[in-house]
Design a protein around this motif. Sequence first.
Motif, PDB file in Angstrom:
ATOM      1  N   ASP A  14       5.937   0.088   2.060  1.00 20.62           N
ATOM      2  CA  ASP A  14       5.318   1.229   1.858  1.00 20.62           C
ATOM      3  C   ASP A  14       4.211   1.887   1.095  1.00 20.62           C
ATOM      4  O   ASP A  14       2.977   3.093   1.142  1.00 20.62           O
ATOM      5  CB  ASP A  14       5.800   2.751   1.864  1.00 20.62           C
ATOM      6  N   ARG A  15       4.037   0.805  -0.362  1.00 12.78           N
ATOM      7  CA  ARG A  15       3.081   1.130  -1.085  1.00 12.78           C
ATOM      8  C   ARG A  15       2.589   0.003  -2.307  1.00 12.78           C
ATOM      9  O   ARG A  15       4.073   0.068  -3.135  1.00 12.78           O
ATOM     10  CB  ARG A  15       3.264   2.780  -1.402  1.00 12.78           C
ATOM     11  N   ILE A  16       1.878  -0.400  -1.535  1.00 13.17           N
ATOM     12  CA  ILE A  16       1.398  -1.399  -2.957  1.00 13.17           C
ATOM     13  C   ILE A  16       0.280  -1.640  -3.590  1.00 13.17           C
ATOM     14  O   ILE A  16      -0.414  -1.314  -2.243  1.00 13.17           O
ATOM     15  CB  ILE A  16       2.305  -2.508  -2.619  1.00 13.17           C
ATOM     16  N   THR A  17       0.132  -1.489  -4.772  1.00 13.92           N
ATOM     17  CA  THR A  17      -2.064  -2.053  -4.484  1.00 13.92           C
ATOM     18  C   THR A  17      -2.227  -4.022  -4.431  1.00 13.92           C
ATOM     19  O   THR A  17      -1.825  -4.801  -4.566  1.00 13.92           O
ATOM     20  CB  THR A  17      -1.458  -1.815  -6.728  1.00 13.92           C
ATOM     21  N   ALA A  18      -3.509  -3.166  -3.698  1.00 11.51           N
ATOM     22  CA  ALA A  18      -3.997  -4.392  -3.126  1.00 11.51           C
ATOM     23  C   ALA A  18      -5.609  -4.946  -4.415  1.00 11.51           C
ATOM     24  O   ALA A  18      -6.090  -4.029  -4.570  1.00 11.51           O
ATOM     25  CB  ALA A  18      -4.356  -4.620  -1.732  1.00 11.51           C
ATOM     26  N   LYS A  19      -5.475  -5.715  -4.559  1.00  9.22           N
ATOM     27  CA  LYS A  19      -6.417  -5.828  -5.038  1.00  9.22           C
ATOM     28  C   LYS A  19      -7.347  -6.944  -4.224  1.00  9.22           C
ATOM     29  O   LYS A  19      -7.327  -7.393  -2.907  1.00  9.22           O
ATOM     30  CB  LYS A  19      -6.891  -6.530  -5.937  1.00  9.22           C
ATOM     31  N   ILE A  20      -8.711  -5.914  -3.646  1.00 12.56           N
ATOM     32  CA  ILE A  20      -9.833  -6.570  -3.108  1.00 12.56           C
ATOM     33  C   ILE A  20     -10.820  -7.631  -3.520  1.00 12.56           C
ATOM     34  O   ILE A  20     -11.425  -7.344  -4.150  1.00 12.56           O
ATOM     35  CB  ILE A  20     -10.957  -4.826  -2.689  1.00 12.56           C
TER      36      ILE A  20
END
Length: 154
Positions: A25-31
Amino acid sequence: MSKAPRATITIGWREWVSLPQLGLDRITAKIDTGARTSALHASNVKVIRHLGDEFVEFIVPGAGHEQLCTAPLLDTRSIKNTGGKTEMRFIIQTSMMLAGRSWPIELSLADRGAMSFDLILGRTAIRRRNLLINPGRSFLASDAIASGDQAKAS
Protein backbone atom coordinates in the motif's frame (compact mmCIF):
# COMPACT_ATOMS: atom_id res chain seq x y z
CA MET A 1 -12.55 13.30 -31.22
CA SER A 2 -9.06 13.50 -29.71
CA LYS A 3 -8.29 12.69 -26.13
CA ALA A 4 -7.34 15.68 -23.96
CA PRO A 5 -3.79 15.49 -22.58
CA ARG A 6 -3.42 14.82 -18.88
CA ALA A 7 -2.21 17.65 -16.69
CA THR A 8 1.49 17.57 -15.88
CA ILE A 9 2.28 16.73 -12.27
CA THR A 10 5.57 17.52 -10.58
CA ILE A 11 6.97 14.81 -8.36
CA GLY A 12 9.98 14.81 -6.06
CA TRP A 13 13.10 12.67 -6.24
CA ARG A 14 11.37 10.31 -3.80
CA GLU A 15 7.65 9.60 -3.54
CA TRP A 16 5.15 7.31 -1.82
CA VAL A 17 3.73 4.75 -4.24
CA SER A 18 1.41 1.77 -4.01
CA LEU A 19 1.65 -1.57 -5.78
CA PRO A 20 -1.91 -2.79 -5.12
CA GLN A 21 -1.67 -6.09 -7.04
CA LEU A 22 1.19 -7.06 -4.72
CA GLY A 23 -0.60 -5.88 -1.58
CA LEU A 24 1.94 -3.09 -1.02
CA ASP A 25 0.00 0.00 0.00
CA ARG A 26 2.71 2.52 0.76
CA ILE A 27 6.38 2.23 -0.02
CA THR A 28 8.97 4.89 -0.63
CA ALA A 29 10.29 4.95 -4.17
CA LYS A 30 13.41 6.71 -5.37
CA ILE A 31 12.87 8.23 -8.80
CA ASP A 32 16.01 7.37 -10.78
CA THR A 33 16.08 8.56 -14.39
CA GLY A 34 19.61 7.17 -14.68
CA ALA A 35 18.20 3.68 -14.25
CA ARG A 36 16.37 2.19 -17.20
CA THR A 37 14.64 -0.63 -15.35
CA SER A 38 12.76 -0.34 -12.07
CA ALA A 39 13.77 -2.63 -9.22
CA LEU A 40 11.91 -3.90 -6.16
CA HIS A 41 13.70 -5.31 -3.12
CA ALA A 42 12.76 -8.97 -2.90
CA SER A 43 14.09 -11.93 -0.96
CA ASN A 44 13.45 -15.68 -1.07
CA VAL A 45 12.56 -15.41 -4.76
CA LYS A 46 11.44 -18.66 -6.35
CA VAL A 47 9.66 -19.70 -9.53
CA ILE A 48 6.51 -21.73 -9.06
CA ARG A 49 4.30 -23.37 -11.66
CA HIS A 50 0.53 -23.42 -11.49
CA LEU A 51 -1.66 -24.94 -14.21
CA GLY A 52 1.20 -24.68 -16.70
CA ASP A 53 1.95 -21.00 -16.02
CA GLU A 54 5.08 -19.65 -14.31
CA PHE A 55 4.82 -17.33 -11.33
CA VAL A 56 7.38 -15.77 -9.04
CA GLU A 57 6.88 -15.94 -5.30
CA PHE A 58 8.94 -13.56 -3.17
CA ILE A 59 9.04 -11.63 0.09
CA VAL A 60 9.16 -7.84 0.23
CA PRO A 61 10.59 -6.77 3.59
CA GLY A 62 8.68 -3.91 5.17
CA ALA A 63 8.77 -1.72 8.24
CA GLY A 64 7.99 -4.21 10.97
CA HIS A 65 6.55 -6.90 8.68
CA GLU A 66 7.22 -8.88 5.53
CA GLN A 67 4.80 -9.18 2.62
CA LEU A 68 4.60 -12.47 0.71
CA CYS A 69 3.87 -11.66 -2.94
CA THR A 70 3.13 -13.72 -6.03
CA ALA A 71 3.08 -12.44 -9.60
CA PRO A 72 3.18 -13.94 -13.09
CA LEU A 73 6.73 -14.25 -14.38
CA LEU A 74 7.02 -11.91 -17.37
CA ASP A 75 10.66 -12.45 -18.30
CA THR A 76 14.20 -13.10 -17.12
CA ARG A 77 16.69 -10.39 -18.15
CA SER A 78 20.31 -9.50 -17.84
CA ILE A 79 20.50 -6.19 -15.92
CA LYS A 80 23.45 -4.18 -14.61
CA ASN A 81 23.25 -3.59 -10.88
CA THR A 82 24.32 -0.37 -9.14
CA GLY A 83 27.92 -1.59 -9.08
CA GLY A 84 27.92 -2.12 -12.86
CA LYS A 85 27.92 -5.91 -12.60
CA THR A 86 25.51 -7.79 -14.87
CA GLU A 87 23.08 -10.18 -13.19
CA MET A 88 20.05 -12.20 -14.27
CA ARG A 89 16.80 -10.96 -12.73
CA PHE A 90 13.18 -12.04 -12.78
CA ILE A 91 10.82 -9.45 -14.29
CA ILE A 92 7.19 -9.00 -13.31
CA GLN A 93 4.51 -6.57 -14.42
CA THR A 94 2.20 -4.95 -11.88
CA SER A 95 0.13 -1.82 -11.48
CA MET A 96 1.55 1.19 -9.68
CA MET A 97 -0.27 4.15 -8.16
CA LEU A 98 1.55 7.47 -8.02
CA ALA A 99 0.13 10.99 -7.82
CA GLY A 100 -3.43 9.72 -7.95
CA ARG A 101 -2.81 7.85 -11.20
CA SER A 102 -2.38 4.15 -11.92
CA TRP A 103 -0.56 2.37 -14.73
CA PRO A 104 1.28 -0.91 -15.38
CA ILE A 105 5.03 -1.06 -14.82
CA GLU A 106 7.71 -3.71 -15.15
CA LEU A 107 9.82 -4.46 -12.08
CA SER A 108 12.99 -6.47 -11.73
CA LEU A 109 13.28 -8.37 -8.46
CA ALA A 110 16.59 -7.73 -6.75
CA ASP A 111 18.31 -7.98 -3.40
CA ARG A 112 18.37 -4.29 -2.41
CA GLY A 113 18.99 -4.98 1.28
CA ALA A 114 22.11 -2.82 1.31
CA MET A 115 20.32 0.07 -0.42
CA SER A 116 18.35 2.91 1.15
CA PHE A 117 15.22 2.40 -0.95
CA ASP A 118 13.22 -0.78 -1.47
CA LEU A 119 11.92 0.52 -4.81
CA ILE A 120 13.72 2.30 -7.62
CA LEU A 121 11.55 3.75 -10.39
CA GLY A 122 13.55 3.83 -13.60
CA ARG A 123 12.78 5.97 -16.61
CA THR A 124 10.72 3.35 -18.47
CA ALA A 125 8.20 3.28 -15.57
CA ILE A 126 7.59 7.02 -15.68
CA ARG A 127 8.05 7.76 -19.38
CA ARG A 128 5.04 9.29 -21.18
CA ARG A 129 3.11 9.89 -17.95
CA ASN A 130 3.25 13.73 -17.96
CA LEU A 131 5.45 13.81 -14.89
CA LEU A 132 8.15 16.35 -14.15
CA ILE A 133 10.77 15.54 -11.52
CA ASN A 134 11.99 18.19 -9.11
CA PRO A 135 15.30 16.76 -7.83
CA GLY A 136 15.40 19.21 -4.93
CA ARG A 137 12.10 18.17 -3.36
CA SER A 138 10.54 15.03 -1.88
CA PHE A 139 6.99 13.70 -1.66
CA LEU A 140 5.39 16.45 -3.76
CA ALA A 141 2.70 14.19 -5.21
CA SER A 142 2.04 12.68 -1.79
CA ASP A 143 1.53 16.12 -0.24
CA ALA A 144 -0.86 17.12 -3.02
CA ILE A 145 -2.89 13.91 -2.69
CA ALA A 146 -3.09 14.24 1.10
CA SER A 147 -4.37 17.81 0.86
CA GLY A 148 -6.67 17.05 -2.09
CA ASP A 149 -4.97 19.80 -4.07
CA GLN A 150 -3.67 18.44 -7.40
CA ALA A 151 -2.50 21.94 -8.39
CA LYS A 152 0.00 21.82 -5.53
CA ALA A 153 1.72 18.90 -7.25
CA SER A 154 2.23 20.70 -10.54
